[in-house]
Design a protein around this motif. Structure first.
Motif, PDB file in Angstrom:
ATOM      1  N   ASP A 164       0.842  -1.196   0.000  1.00 36.64           N
ATOM      2  CA  ASP A 164       0.000   0.000   0.000  1.00 36.64           C
ATOM      3  C   ASP A 164       0.875   1.244   0.000  1.00 36.64           C
ATOM      4  O   ASP A 164       2.106   1.167  -0.030  1.00 36.64           O
ATOM      5  CB  ASP A 164      -0.976  -0.020   1.179  1.00 36.64           C
ATOM      6  N   ASP A 196      -8.973   4.010   0.193  1.00 39.75           N
ATOM      7  CA  ASP A 196      -8.838   3.360  -1.106  1.00 39.75           C
ATOM      8  C   ASP A 196      -9.999   3.795  -1.999  1.00 39.75           C
ATOM      9  O   ASP A 196     -10.886   2.994  -2.323  1.00 39.75           O
ATOM     10  CB  ASP A 196      -8.815   1.840  -0.933  1.00 39.75           C
ATOM     11  N   SER A 203      -4.612   0.808   0.514  1.00 41.10           N
ATOM     12  CA  SER A 203      -4.678   2.253   0.744  1.00 41.10           C
ATOM     13  C   SER A 203      -3.857   2.998  -0.298  1.00 41.10           C
ATOM     14  O   SER A 203      -2.690   2.689  -0.530  1.00 41.10           O
ATOM     15  CB  SER A 203      -4.156   2.590   2.140  1.00 41.10           C
ATOM     16  N   CYS A 204      -4.477   4.004  -0.915  1.00 40.34           N
ATOM     17  CA  CYS A 204      -3.791   4.866  -1.883  1.00 40.34           C
ATOM     18  C   CYS A 204      -3.508   6.247  -1.296  1.00 40.34           C
ATOM     19  O   CYS A 204      -2.697   7.002  -1.844  1.00 40.34           O
ATOM     20  CB  CYS A 204      -4.635   5.032  -3.140  1.00 40.34           C
TER      21      CYS A 204
END
Length: 355
Positions: A164, A196, A203-204
């Motif tokens: 992530d 996200d 998770s971005c």
């Protein structure tokens, strides 16, 4: 002094940068580039010469002319590759993060120490003139007691298939904190919030918060989705505040003699109501910094630590402290962002306070 032999394992995103700097170094003789994609490795090496292109790790590790390997492969492969290299008597340099777990990182450290070999993490930013100057200013007390660290690292980045945004970008900020803070990154707990919004499965966008010593706090913002690229760290102290803007080559580091002073008018230190607040508005200055590629300094440090039989500046233990925070952040994400304890290794009494 005779140059040390080295092989680069991995010719993908980071490998070409290592190849370029190792070739330019007076300390190293690049002997091989190892990658499963031979065509890609050949493109990185360029015209045929004395650098061997191979897909065989065994061939690299069996070569007595190779003293060390530099690993630039996905994080999940670091552990196995490093242990194989250490077992073959090779010194090891690993790109960030050191491993995909603290358990694997510790196994790598134990293997290196048992063999009397150097295990070094490629925490590149720690070798930039700006970060080295920040470390110097903090050590000499120019900022006073630290109050907060606020770090932002955002850009429209490559969404990684195996990690992530925390594991991809935050190691940079955490390794910098470990390098500049007296005693290293000694966070006891961390809270992480991640998002996200694309449905990528990881998770971005993410935020880390860490309480530090004496009530100070660190905050890290990482983001793969921002159309604007920002790499900035603000470090506030009781005397001065420092701003590091990595994307401003004319003024990477600025020191502000500005801040808030809280003076008590009561004999009772707990009586905060009897305090006066004043604001300092002093000068701003920027130290002169040399311009050179951090990777060149990093590969020179790797060679110096091998020749000197000493611990590298960004050694396995420093990388393990970063891994501990990342693992705690993952647990915090799983627990809805709760403040989560960071696992700590017991430090031998004779090494307490030693970096």
């Amino acid at each position: 002094m005779e140059r040390l032999g080295i092989a680069v394992i991995g010719a993908g995103y980071w490998g070409p940068n290592l190849v370029r700097n190792l070739r330019a170094s007076d300390d190293w003789h690049l002997r091989a580039v190892c990658d499963l994609d031979l065509d890609r490795a050949a493109r990185v090496v360029g015209p045929p010469g004395d650098v061997r292109v191979t897909a065989s790790l065994d061939e690299v590790l069996a070569d007595p002319a190779i003293d060390a390997v530099a690993i630039a492969t996905p994080a999940r492969t670091h552990h196995g590759l490093a242990l194989a290299a250490l077992a073959a008597g090779k010194h090891v340099l690993v790109e960030k993060p050191l491993a995909d777990s603290a358990e694997h990182g510790l196994a790598m450290i134990d293997s290196a120490e048992a063999g009397g070999l150097v295990l070094m993490a490629d925490h590149t930013y720690c070798y930039t003139p700006a970060v080295q100057k920040i470390r110097e200013l903090i050590a000499e007390g120019a900022l006073g007691d630290l109050l907060f660290i606020d770090s932002v690292r955002i850009n429209l980045g490559l969404i990684q298939p195996d990690v992530d945004v925390f594991w991809d970008l935050a190691p940079h900020d955490l390794s910098i904190m470990d390098f500049i803070l007296p005693g290293g990154l000694a966070a006891e707990a961390v809270a992480a919030q991640g998002s996200d919004p694309l449905g990528a499965g990881r998770s971005c966008v993410g935020y880390l918060s860490m309480p530090l010593a004496r009530g100070a706090m660190a905050h890290v913002h990482v983001n793969w989705l921002s159309p604007t690229k920002i790499r900035r760290m603000v470090i506030g102290g009781t005397r001065r505040t420092l701003v590091w803007d990595d994307l401003n080559p004319q003024q990477r580091v600025s020191v502000f003699d500005r801040g808030v002073d809280l003076a008590s008018t009561s004999e009772d230190p707990a009586d905060r109501t009897a305090s006066t607040i004043s604001y300092r508005l002093g000068d701003t200055w920027s130290p002169a910094l040399p311009e050179h590629e951090a990777l060149a300094s990093m590969v020179a440090e790797f060679a110096a630590s091998i020749r000197g039989g000493r611990t590298a500046r960004t050694d396995g233990r420093a990388a393990l402290r970063v891994l501990r925070v990342l693992e705690a952040a993952t647990r915090s994400l799983e627990d809805a962002g709760s403040l989560t304890r960071v696992e700590r290794d017991e430090v031998p009494r004779e090494l307490e306070g030693v970096r």
